[in-house]
Design an enzyme around this catalytic site. Sequence first.
Site, short mmCIF file in Angstrom:
data_model
loop_
_atom_site.label_atom_id
_atom_site.label_comp_id
_atom_site.label_asym_id
_atom_site.label_seq_id
_atom_site.Cartn_x
_atom_site.Cartn_y
_atom_site.Cartn_z
N SER A 54 0.85 -1.19 0.00
CA SER A 54 0.00 0.00 0.00
C SER A 54 0.89 1.23 0.00
O SER A 54 2.01 1.20 0.52
CB SER A 54 -0.90 0.02 1.24
OG SER A 54 -1.55 1.28 1.38
N TYR A 70 -2.18 -1.51 10.02
CA TYR A 70 -2.26 -1.72 8.58
C TYR A 70 -1.08 -1.07 7.86
O TYR A 70 -0.41 -1.70 7.05
CB TYR A 70 -3.58 -1.15 8.04
CG TYR A 70 -3.72 -1.26 6.53
CD1 TYR A 70 -4.15 -2.44 5.94
CD2 TYR A 70 -3.43 -0.17 5.71
CE1 TYR A 70 -4.28 -2.55 4.57
CE2 TYR A 70 -3.55 -0.26 4.34
CZ TYR A 70 -3.98 -1.45 3.76
OH TYR A 70 -4.10 -1.54 2.39
#
Length: 273
Positions: free
Chosen positions: A153, A167
């Site tokens: 990401s 995350y």
Amino acid sequence: MDIETLFRLDGKTALITGGATGIGRMAAEVLVRAGARVLLASRNGEACEAVATELNALGARGSAEGFAGDVGSEEGVDALVAEVHARCDQLNILMNNAGATWGAPLGHFPFLAWDKVMGVNVAGLFDLTQKLLPLLRAGATADDPARVVNVGSVMGEREMGDGAYSYSASKAAVIHLSKILAKELASDAITVNALAPGPFVSRMTAFATQDETTRAAVGKDVPLGRVGREEDIGGCMLFLCGRGGAYVTGAVIPVSGGINVMSGPNIFERALP
């Protein structure tokens, strides 16, 4: 150079985790259209079966198969590996896309959010990859390596918490781990690369991309002015998994519309006319 076959994947077998929705679903369709046999796995086996039915109805050169598979525990990984072994004797493409997230403000972020998110996004990804190495080695040649594509990401590249601390940290780990594995597996003719997406329409980002109005608002904060589209993921996968990506390993492709190079305002902005 045969341009017609540069991005064709006829005869290839791919496994995509988290393949029923979002980026996994986007990748699955382009690989099927390119001629690959695509195995789709996620905790929701029925959803994977439904997506496989949709993809097989396209009339494309490839095919799809859907079934349940959970990388959130060692037992789940072992079961998934056994299922893949039962379906094929070699694997050409592994896309580690399954992921988990957790959002809470700083000061209220729970300890258990680290165990869950790191378990799926890092430990599960690593354990699945190492246990599928025999199949990947069987599908690899010096001229046409097996491919591992890990989904990281842009939040793992930039200093962005946004309430999703575990995350972001897990995706930074995915990116670093991808580079380590790229180094260690090159001698086995296995490439390992990572995608670092920005905002795409998915179940995980539904709160921010659920309708056109919200997507447009989110897109205004992206340098290129929009959220990601299916073809943005598809193009990356065709490159990394096709002949064009055979000599690329250890790369991180920032599919983020420029968020990866955002660095704040010009420090001399107030002094400029």
